[in-house]
Enzyme design. Structure first.
Site, PDB file in Angstrom:
ATOM      1  N   GLU A 397      -0.884  -0.862  -2.045  1.00  0.00           N
ATOM      2  CA  GLU A 397      -1.597   0.415  -2.121  1.00  0.00           C
ATOM      3  C   GLU A 397      -1.072   1.359  -1.051  1.00  0.00           C
ATOM      4  O   GLU A 397      -0.791   2.538  -1.293  1.00  0.00           O
ATOM      5  CB  GLU A 397      -3.099   0.198  -1.872  1.00  0.00           C
ATOM      6  CG  GLU A 397      -3.855  -0.290  -3.087  1.00  0.00           C
ATOM      7  CD  GLU A 397      -5.301  -0.643  -2.738  1.00  0.00           C
ATOM      8  OE1 GLU A 397      -5.835  -0.113  -1.752  1.00  0.00           O
ATOM      9  OE2 GLU A 397      -5.878  -1.469  -3.476  1.00  0.00           O
ATOM     10  N   LEU A 398      -0.941   0.767   0.140  1.00  0.00           N
ATOM     11  CA  LEU A 398      -0.484   1.561   1.284  1.00  0.00           C
ATOM     12  C   LEU A 398       0.894   2.177   1.006  1.00  0.00           C
ATOM     13  O   LEU A 398       1.125   3.377   1.154  1.00  0.00           O
ATOM     14  CB  LEU A 398      -0.416   0.643   2.508  1.00  0.00           C
ATOM     15  CG  LEU A 398      -0.069   1.299   3.837  1.00  0.00           C
ATOM     16  CD1 LEU A 398      -1.138   2.336   4.199  1.00  0.00           C
ATOM     17  CD2 LEU A 398       0.037   0.241   4.933  1.00  0.00           C
TER      18      LEU A 398
END
Ligand SMILES: *[C@@H]1O[C@H](CO)[C@@H](O)[C@H](O)[C@H]1NC(C)=O
Ligand SMILES: *[C@@H]1O[C@H](CO)[C@@H](O)[C@H](O)[C@H]1NC(C)=O
Ligand SMILES: *[C@@H]1O[C@H](CO)[C@@H](O)[C@H](O)[C@H]1NC(C)=O
Ligand SMILES: *[C@@H]1O[C@H](CO)[C@@H](O)[C@H](O)[C@H]1NC(C)=O
Ligand SMILES: *[C@@H]1O[C@H](CO)[C@@H](O)[C@H](O)[C@H]1NC(C)=O
Length: 483
Positions: A397-398
């Site tokens: 996600e990051l």
């Protein structure tokens, strides 16, 4: 006829029933060892003609006649026509003679010992036959010793407690046995006993019945070839009646057929319940469709019944298999119904238990595309740096967020430093280049108030949005957890 009988009976009474007791007319006499005993001459004249006529008693010993007198033995007493023994012993056996003038009488005396029965000898019993249900009557009377101290009645040498004299009841088969009357006598200070024993036989009702076989006259029996069968024949009949299977000659040639020994049970009325079975082993075709008959035969009549063996259809499920099958089927149905019921009632608990047991986390199964589409729809990416939560998914996600922010320049990043950035060696270098006003540092130990600088800064970095005052606070406020 009656006229001649009555004087004869009176005559016998006169001869034998004198007031002093019965005289001993028989030639052969048996006596019981240890009991008082007497011999009495039967005088045929009503009075002794000449009182002075001498009476003499002799015993025939091996060396000749020996005259008896009171001095010959302390056990012997002589008076008038009587010779008494107190008591008689085994060696008193022998021939005895009574002499009075020209009158003479002889006896042969046999003294028997005490055998297996303590209270009587089988050689000295009076037989009586009593019909069942009729009166059984035992009178303990003694014509000679008329004044006993007391008397006791025994049955098979077992004392009958509280027995009345005469003993009387309705006869049953169990009443059969030896009844002994024991008279206790006192003589010269000593106690003696004299016994009188009756052998009582109980017989059935002498009126014969018509014998009958039980069950229908014709019975069809279904059989399987190769199996065995027992044909039962039973009857209610008289003691002397016979029960048997017919065609015996014919059956004899068949080694598979044999007749049972038979059983007999006596009813309380003195009739018999008799039964006899015919056993056919390893049934074959020859045994089928022919009649096996049984008969009971007596003076009063005859009765017959027949059996015919028929072949049984064997396609049926054998009884025991069918029963077992039914039981198993019913049990399984009951178990299934129970399980379904439990499942419905405890549905929620079961699902929770299953989740706990498998440690299933459905939040983790989110697909890569979904994350991507969520990032597409977002305008801010908030990164909370914490040591304890850094999975592959978070990292993905990051990274995709950073890509959208830095390369495509669509998202703005807000970094919340929970732990200093220097601790995260894996973080992309670009994150360190982030403008300082986009980095918020969490310094407090616990949740801060809504008015604090931290939350105002965060609100400031987020896109502008009207706050509806009636809304529940929890929906507006970010939730922050330390773990
Ligand atoms: C009766 O007398 C005999 C012979 O003396 C004796 O053995 C027996 O025990 C006596 N029976 C009773 C019940 O006294
Ligand atoms: C009775 O017997 C005695 C002696 O034996 C004899 O002298 C007498 O005559 C007898 N009397 C009668 C009536 O027989
Ligand atoms: C007693 O009676 C039974 C039945 O009648 C008989 O079998 C038995 O021999 C008798 N006993 C004696 C000792 O007479
Ligand atoms: C009969 O009398 C004798 C002697 O008095 C006694 O020992 C015995 O117990 C008496 N029997 C009964 C049944 O009373
Ligand atoms: C005969 O009797 C026996 C034992 O009571 C029983 O097992 C058998 O089935 C009977 N036979 C018939 C044909 O009824």
């Amino acid at each position: 006829m009656h006229r001649t009988e009555i004087p004869l009976a009176l005559l016998v009474l006169t001869f034998l029933g004198t007031s002093e007791g019965t005289c001993t007319s028989r030639l052969h006499i048996t006596a019981f060892e240890g009991e008082p005993f007497y011999l009495k001459y039967c005088s045929f004249s009503s009075e002794r003609e000449n009182k002075t006529t001498a009476i003499k008693w002799y015993k025939n010993e091996s060396h000749g006649l020996v005259e008896l007198n009171s001095s010959s033995s302390p056990r012997i007493i002589l008076h008038d026509y009587v010779l008494e023994f107190w008591p008689i012993e085994l060696n008193d056996s022998g021939s005895y003679s009574f002499r009075m003038g020209n009158d003479t009488h002889d006896w042969k005396l046999n003294v028997v010992g005490r055998g297996k029965h303590s209270c009587f000898t089988e050689k000295l019993v009076i037989s009586k036959v009593v019909e069942v249900k009729k009166s059984l009557h035992v009178a303990c009377e003694h014509s000679y010793y008329q004044k006993p101290v007391n008397r006791t009645l025994y049955k098979d040498c077992q004392k009958i407690e509280n027995s009345k004299n005469p003993f009387s009841k309705n006869a049953e088969f169990e009443d059969q046995g030896y009844y002994t009357c024991m008279f206790f006598l006192r003589h010269n200070g000593k106690l003696f006993n004299v016994t009188k024993t009756f052998n009582i036989t109980i017989v059935g009702d002498r009126n014969n019945i018509i014998p009958v076989l039980h069950g229908p006259k014709l019975t069809h029996v279904k059989v399987e070839l190769g199996k065995d069968i027992q044909l039962n024949c039973s009857a209610l009949m008289n003691e002397k009646d016979k029960i048997y299977w017919n065609n015996w000659k014919e059956n004899e040639n068949d080694p598979n057929i044999h007749e049972e020994e038979g059983q007999r049970i006596r009813t309380s009325e003195g009739k018999l319940l008799a039964s006899k079975a015919l056993i056919i082993k390893n049934i074959n075709e020859k045994n089928l469709n022919r009649s096996y008959s049984c008969s009971v035969v007596g003076k009063e009549g005859i009765d017959t019944k027949s059996f015919i063996l028929l072949k049984k259809d064997v396609i049926d499920i054998p009884g025991h298999v069918f029963t077992r099958g039914m039981i198993v089927a019913v049990l399984i149905s009951v178990v299934i119904v129970c399980l379904v019921t439990v499942g419905v009632i405890y549905r929620v608990d079961l699902v929770l238990f299953y989740r706990h047991f498998t440690r299933r986390d459905e939040t983790l199964t989110a697909a890569v595309e979904e994350i991507h589409s969520l990032i597409e729809k977002s305008r801010r990416l908030i990164i909370v740096l914490s040591k304890s939560y850094m999975s592959n998914r978070v990292r993905y996600e990051l990274e995709s967020g950073l890509h959208a922010a830095l390369v495509e320049r669509r998202i703005k990043i807000i970094l919340i430093e929970f732990t200093p950035v220097s601790d995260f060696a894996f973080l992309p270098q670009s994150l360190k280049l982030l403008k300082s006003h986009r980095v918020l540092k969490w310094k407090a130990d616990k949740s801060e108030s809504y008015n604090s600088r931290f939350w105002k800064n965060l609100l400031y970095l987020m896109p502008a949005k009207t706050v509806k005052p009636c809304r529940d606070e929890s929906e507006v406020l970010p939730v922050f957890s330390q773990s």
